[in-house]
Design a protein around this motif. Sequence first.
Motif, mmCIF file in Angstrom:
data_model
loop_
_atom_site.group_PDB
_atom_site.id
_atom_site.type_symbol
_atom_site.label_atom_id
_atom_site.label_comp_id
_atom_site.label_asym_id
_atom_site.label_seq_id
_atom_site.Cartn_x
_atom_site.Cartn_y
_atom_site.Cartn_z
ATOM 1 N N VAL A 1 47.349 57.421 -13.338
ATOM 2 C CA VAL A 1 46.687 57.344 -12.035
ATOM 3 C C VAL A 1 47.644 57.947 -11.018
ATOM 4 C CG1 VAL A 1 45.678 55.814 -10.319
ATOM 5 C CG2 VAL A 1 45.494 55.240 -12.757
ATOM 6 N N TYR A 2 47.139 58.906 -10.256
ATOM 7 C CA TYR A 2 47.967 59.633 -9.291
ATOM 8 C C TYR A 2 47.442 59.413 -7.879
ATOM 9 C CZ TYR A 2 49.204 62.127 -13.559
ATOM 10 O OH TYR A 2 49.608 62.431 -14.822
ATOM 11 N N ASN A 3 48.335 59.666 -6.910
ATOM 12 C CA ASN A 3 47.824 59.652 -5.547
ATOM 13 C C ASN A 3 46.973 60.901 -5.340
ATOM 14 O OD1 ASN A 3 49.588 61.757 -4.979
ATOM 15 N ND2 ASN A 3 50.811 60.626 -3.524
ATOM 16 N N ASP A 4 46.330 61.016 -4.218
ATOM 17 C CA ASP A 4 45.327 62.070 -4.007
ATOM 18 C C ASP A 4 45.832 63.482 -4.230
ATOM 19 O OD1 ASP A 4 43.474 60.146 -3.407
ATOM 20 O OD2 ASP A 4 43.793 60.267 -1.254
ATOM 21 N N GLU B 1 42.096 49.019 -11.006
ATOM 22 C CA GLU B 1 42.972 48.261 -10.115
ATOM 23 C C GLU B 1 44.149 49.126 -9.667
ATOM 24 O OE1 GLU B 1 44.102 44.613 -12.037
ATOM 25 O OE2 GLU B 1 42.007 43.995 -12.305
ATOM 26 N N ALA B 2 44.701 49.917 -10.588
ATOM 27 C CA ALA B 2 45.807 50.809 -10.234
ATOM 28 C C ALA B 2 45.344 51.878 -9.252
ATOM 29 C CB ALA B 2 46.393 51.449 -11.496
ATOM 30 N N GLN B 3 44.127 52.398 -9.452
ATOM 31 C CA GLN B 3 43.583 53.374 -8.506
ATOM 32 C C GLN B 3 43.475 52.766 -7.107
ATOM 33 O OE1 GLN B 3 39.931 54.310 -10.565
ATOM 34 N NE2 GLN B 3 40.719 56.299 -11.242
ATOM 35 N N ASP B 4 42.996 51.533 -7.044
ATOM 36 C CA ASP B 4 42.875 50.859 -5.751
ATOM 37 C C ASP B 4 44.242 50.620 -5.124
ATOM 38 O OD1 ASP B 4 40.150 50.858 -6.160
ATOM 39 O OD2 ASP B 4 40.061 48.751 -6.785
ATOM 40 N N GLU B 5 45.212 50.256 -5.949
ATOM 41 C CA GLU B 5 46.575 50.025 -5.451
ATOM 42 C C GLU B 5 47.143 51.295 -4.830
ATOM 43 O OE1 GLU B 5 50.958 49.386 -7.421
ATOM 44 O OE2 GLU B 5 49.274 48.308 -8.336
ATOM 45 N N ILE B 6 46.969 52.419 -5.509
ATOM 46 C CA ILE B 6 47.478 53.684 -4.981
ATOM 47 C C ILE B 6 46.718 54.076 -3.714
ATOM 48 C CG2 ILE B 6 47.550 56.168 -5.419
ATOM 49 C CD1 ILE B 6 48.738 55.617 -8.070
#
Length: 84
Positions: free
Chosen positions: A28-31, A68-73
């Motif tokens: 999962v990466y930031n945008d 959840e990791a996507q939401d965290e980032i």
Amino acid sequence: MLETTKAITLTGKSTVNNQVVANFTANVYNDDAGSDSFNTFIANKELYDANKKVVRKDSQDFQNLMYEAQDEIADSTKDTEKTE
């Protein structure tokens, strides 16, 4: 100016009778860093065929962790934007 990229890597495995049936990975990466990925590798096809419901449940649980990791980032990106 310092530029950073936040990424989260998740790994998991689905086991039956202490034997690995499937392995899961997610990135999962930031945008700005790239596309998120989710992969499943069936390590033991015979056990998978006999236990599909269990492995599919584990896969769904793992995907929920990825979400959840996507939401965290996403939340941390919003926090960073607020402070700039």
